[in-house]
Design an enzyme around this catalytic site. Structure first.
Site, PDB file in Angstrom:
ATOM      1  N   ARG A   1       0.846  -1.209   0.000  1.00  0.00           N
ATOM      2  CA  ARG A   1       0.000   0.000   0.000  1.00  0.00           C
ATOM      3  C   ARG A   1       0.874   1.249   0.000  1.00  0.00           C
ATOM      4  O   ARG A   1       2.073   1.191   0.255  1.00  0.00           O
ATOM      5  CB  ARG A   1      -0.855   0.045   1.270  1.00  0.00           C
ATOM      6  CG  ARG A   1      -1.911  -1.005   1.336  1.00  0.00           C
ATOM      7  CD  ARG A   1      -2.847  -0.758   2.501  1.00  0.00           C
ATOM      8  NE  ARG A   1      -2.320  -1.240   3.766  1.00  0.00           N
ATOM      9  CZ  ARG A   1      -2.215  -0.487   4.864  1.00  0.00           C
ATOM     10  NH1 ARG A   1      -2.565   0.779   4.838  1.00  0.00           N
ATOM     11  NH2 ARG A   1      -1.758  -1.013   5.984  1.00  0.00           N
TER      12      ARG A   1
ATOM     13  N   TYR B   1       6.091   7.912  17.723  1.00  0.00           N
ATOM     14  CA  TYR B   1       6.298   7.761  16.275  1.00  0.00           C
ATOM     15  C   TYR B   1       7.513   8.590  15.849  1.00  0.00           C
ATOM     16  O   TYR B   1       8.429   8.085  15.181  1.00  0.00           O
ATOM     17  CB  TYR B   1       5.041   8.208  15.511  1.00  0.00           C
ATOM     18  CG  TYR B   1       5.212   8.215  14.008  1.00  0.00           C
ATOM     19  CD1 TYR B   1       5.099   7.037  13.269  1.00  0.00           C
ATOM     20  CD2 TYR B   1       5.499   9.399  13.314  1.00  0.00           C
ATOM     21  CE1 TYR B   1       5.261   7.051  11.887  1.00  0.00           C
ATOM     22  CE2 TYR B   1       5.662   9.415  11.939  1.00  0.00           C
ATOM     23  CZ  TYR B   1       5.541   8.241  11.227  1.00  0.00           C
ATOM     24  OH  TYR B   1       5.710   8.243   9.856  1.00  0.00           O
TER      25      TYR B   1
ATOM     26  N   ALA C   1       9.922   9.609  17.653  1.00  0.00           N
ATOM     27  CA  ALA C   1      11.138   9.041  18.253  1.00  0.00           C
ATOM     28  C   ALA C   1      11.640   7.844  17.446  1.00  0.00           C
ATOM     29  O   ALA C   1      12.851   7.686  17.245  1.00  0.00           O
ATOM     30  CB  ALA C   1      10.861   8.632  19.700  1.00  0.00           C
TER      31      ALA C   1
ATOM     32  N   LYS D   1      11.262   7.412  14.295  1.00  0.00           N
ATOM     33  CA  LYS D   1      11.804   7.893  13.014  1.00  0.00           C
ATOM     34  C   LYS D   1      13.158   8.588  13.216  1.00  0.00           C
ATOM     35  O   LYS D   1      14.061   8.464  12.386  1.00  0.00           O
ATOM     36  CB  LYS D   1      10.792   8.820  12.332  1.00  0.00           C
ATOM     37  CG  LYS D   1       9.507   8.105  11.902  1.00  0.00           C
ATOM     38  CD  LYS D   1       9.809   6.935  10.989  1.00  0.00           C
ATOM     39  CE  LYS D   1       8.569   6.269  10.447  1.00  0.00           C
ATOM     40  NZ  LYS D   1       8.862   5.170   9.508  1.00  0.00           N
TER      41      LYS D   1
HETATM   42  N1  LIG Z   1       1.920   8.798   5.042  1.00  0.00           N
HETATM   43  C1  LIG Z   1       2.712   9.736   5.549  1.00  0.00           C
HETATM   44  O1  LIG Z   1       2.298  10.895   5.714  1.00  0.00           O
HETATM   45  C2  LIG Z   1       4.133   9.423   5.908  1.00  0.00           C
HETATM   46  C3  LIG Z   1       4.988  10.499   6.186  1.00  0.00           C
HETATM   47  C4  LIG Z   1       6.306  10.232   6.549  1.00  0.00           C
HETATM   48  C5  LIG Z   1       6.756   8.925   6.621  1.00  0.00           C
HETATM   49  N2  LIG Z   1       5.906   7.906   6.348  1.00  0.00           N
HETATM   50  C6  LIG Z   1       6.436   6.547   6.469  1.00  0.00           C
HETATM   51  O2  LIG Z   1       6.329   5.895   5.216  1.00  0.00           O
HETATM   52  C7  LIG Z   1       6.155   4.494   5.417  1.00  0.00           C
HETATM   53  C8  LIG Z   1       4.945   4.020   4.636  1.00  0.00           C
HETATM   54  O3  LIG Z   1       3.823   4.754   5.078  1.00  0.00           O
HETATM   55  P1  LIG Z   1       2.422   4.775   4.281  1.00  0.00           P
HETATM   56  O4  LIG Z   1       1.859   6.116   4.457  1.00  0.00           O
HETATM   57  O5  LIG Z   1       2.593   4.213   2.914  1.00  0.00           O
HETATM   58  O6  LIG Z   1       1.583   3.768   5.208  1.00  0.00           O
HETATM   59  P2  LIG Z   1       0.337   2.812   4.865  1.00  0.00           P
HETATM   60  O7  LIG Z   1      -0.364   3.260   3.657  1.00  0.00           O
HETATM   61  O8  LIG Z   1      -0.409   2.707   6.147  1.00  0.00           O
HETATM   62  O9  LIG Z   1       1.060   1.409   4.555  1.00  0.00           O
HETATM   63  C9  LIG Z   1       1.805   0.803   5.568  1.00  0.00           C
HETATM   64  C10 LIG Z   1       2.516  -0.402   5.031  1.00  0.00           C
HETATM   65  O10 LIG Z   1       3.265  -0.974   6.107  1.00  0.00           O
HETATM   66  C11 LIG Z   1       2.863  -2.332   6.294  1.00  0.00           C
HETATM   67  N3  LIG Z   1       2.813  -2.643   7.721  1.00  0.00           N
HETATM   68  C12 LIG Z   1       2.138  -1.988   8.693  1.00  0.00           C
HETATM   69  N4  LIG Z   1       2.296  -2.608   9.874  1.00  0.00           N
HETATM   70  C13 LIG Z   1       3.084  -3.683   9.646  1.00  0.00           C
HETATM   71  C14 LIG Z   1       3.599  -4.723  10.460  1.00  0.00           C
HETATM   72  N5  LIG Z   1       3.322  -4.814  11.767  1.00  0.00           N
HETATM   73  N6  LIG Z   1       4.357  -5.656   9.877  1.00  0.00           N
HETATM   74  C15 LIG Z   1       4.650  -5.607   8.572  1.00  0.00           C
HETATM   75  N7  LIG Z   1       4.193  -4.657   7.739  1.00  0.00           N
HETATM   76  C16 LIG Z   1       3.414  -3.705   8.276  1.00  0.00           C
HETATM   77  C17 LIG Z   1       1.482  -2.456   5.674  1.00  0.00           C
HETATM   78  O11 LIG Z   1       1.282  -3.799   5.249  1.00  0.00           O
HETATM   79  P3  LIG Z   1      -0.188  -4.449   5.066  1.00  0.00           P
HETATM   80  O12 LIG Z   1      -0.998  -3.449   4.312  1.00  0.00           O
HETATM   81  O13 LIG Z   1       0.041  -5.692   4.268  1.00  0.00           O
HETATM   82  O14 LIG Z   1      -0.708  -4.745   6.421  1.00  0.00           O
HETATM   83  C18 LIG Z   1       1.569  -1.457   4.521  1.00  0.00           C
HETATM   84  O15 LIG Z   1       2.134  -2.061   3.387  1.00  0.00           O
HETATM   85  C19 LIG Z   1       6.027   4.294   6.938  1.00  0.00           C
HETATM   86  O16 LIG Z   1       7.254   3.904   7.486  1.00  0.00           O
HETATM   87  C20 LIG Z   1       5.651   5.682   7.429  1.00  0.00           C
HETATM   88  O17 LIG Z   1       6.021   5.884   8.780  1.00  0.00           O
HETATM   89  C21 LIG Z   1       4.617   8.115   5.989  1.00  0.00           C
END
Ligand SMILES: NC(=O)c1ccc[n+]([C@@H]2O[C@H](COP(=O)([O-])OP(=O)(O)OC[C@H]3O[C@@H](n4cnc5c(N)ncnc54)[C@H](OP(=O)(O)O)[C@@H]3O)[C@@H](O)[C@H]2O)c1
Length: 244
Positions: free
Chosen positions: A16, A150, A152, A154
């Site tokens: 995702r 969160y 912390a 990162k």
């Molecule tokens: N969105 C933002 O604004 C943002 C900003 C800065 C940094 N980030 C970072 O970017 C990364 C991706 O974020 P996103 O926004 O794409 O999040 P997302 O849409 O919620 O997707 C999260 C992904 O992580 C996987 N995941 C979650 N919990 C897990 C676990 N316990 N074990 C294994 N896999 C797990 C999910 O797998 P499943 O779907 O298969 O469960 C999914 O593929 C994260 O590290 C997040 O902290 C996001």
């Protein structure tokens, strides 16, 4: 340009959001994709179908070292060029009312998870390979709203990036991080669905828009490219100036 032809990338949380965009981006450049997912097998299969070739799906809850070890056991002697530590969660941990289960879940998934994955991936990763950690500008700035843990995790991921860059330099493995600003994914859907919050956030965006998954994926692709061959230990801010 298919400059990553013949290479293999493991992307955690490829089912995702940002991870999905990274899978599509690296695949478009010719990389073979090992797509890790946790709960969303259907979404993972949809990404594999969109890529259309050479995708291996692997499963593990990154909160479980046993599941991570089983996943790598299943990968056998596969050789990796790139490891992208992307999977993560964003959960409230307000001071005063946080439960120990939630505190553990955030630490286990966002910090111990990438550590375990990287430790298990090292024997598979080729000398000269690349590791890219997806951190966040939340690790560099204070935020109201009770998500300190969160931030912390990162900040800790950025610290791991700097340390691993030196630890793995003898193997010429380059380790960098990408720190996005707010991206509209399932992670932030509830938060961004509040009209007042969204408006307030948009007023703080110097470039007038949020970060997209593709903005992040493009920088990951750069860090995997030959053009980034002398960059290591860096965390690249992809927030359009939100946090400087
Ligand atoms: N969105 C933002 O604004 C943002 C900003 C800065 C940094 N980030 C970072 O970017 C990364 C991706 O974020 P996103 O926004 O794409 O999040 P997302 O849409 O919620 O997707 C999260 C992904 O992580 C996987 N995941 C979650 N919990 C897990 C676990 N316990 N074990 C294994 N896999 C797990 C999910 O797998 P499943 O779907 O298969 O469960 C999914 O593929 C994260 O590290 C997040 O902290 C996001």
């Amino acid at each position: 340009m298919r400059t990553l032809e013949g290479t293999t990338a493991l992307i955690t949380g490829g089912s995702r959001g940002i991870g999905r965009a990274i899978c599509l981006r690296l695949a478009a450049q010719g990389a073979g994709i090992v797509l890790h997912y946790n709960r969303n097998q259907c979404a993972a299969e949809e990404v594999a179908a969109a890529i259309g070739r050479d995708v291996r799906l692997v499963h593990a809850n990154l909160g479980s070292p046993e599941e991570i070890q089983t996943m790598f056991h299943e990968l056998g002697d596969l050789r990796l060029d790139f490891l992208i530590n992307n999977a993560g969660i964003w959960k409230d941990t307000p001071l005063g009312s946080s439960l120990s289960e939630v505190i553990d879940e955030v630490l286990d998934t966002n910090l111990k998870g990438p550590f375990w994955v990287t430790q298990c991936a090292l024997p598979l990763l080729k000398d000269g390979g690349r590791i890219v950690n997806i951190s966040s500008v939340a690790g560099r700035t204070g935020m109201a709203g009770g998500r300190s843990l969160y931030g912390a995790t990162k900040a800790a991921l950025d610290a791991l990036t700097r340390n691993w860059a030196l630890e793995l330099a003898p193997r010429k493995i380059l380790v960098n991080a990408v720190a996005p600003g707010y991206v509209a994914t399932e992670m932030t859907a509830d938060y961004l669905s509040d009209a007042a919050t969204f408006e307030r956030l948009m007023r703080r965006q110097p470039l007038g828009r949020l970060c997209t998954p593709e903005d992040v994926a493009d920088v990951v692709a750069f860090l995997c490219s030959d053009a980034a061959r002398f960059i290591t230990g860096q965390s690249i801010n992809v927030s359009g100036g939100l946090v400087i």
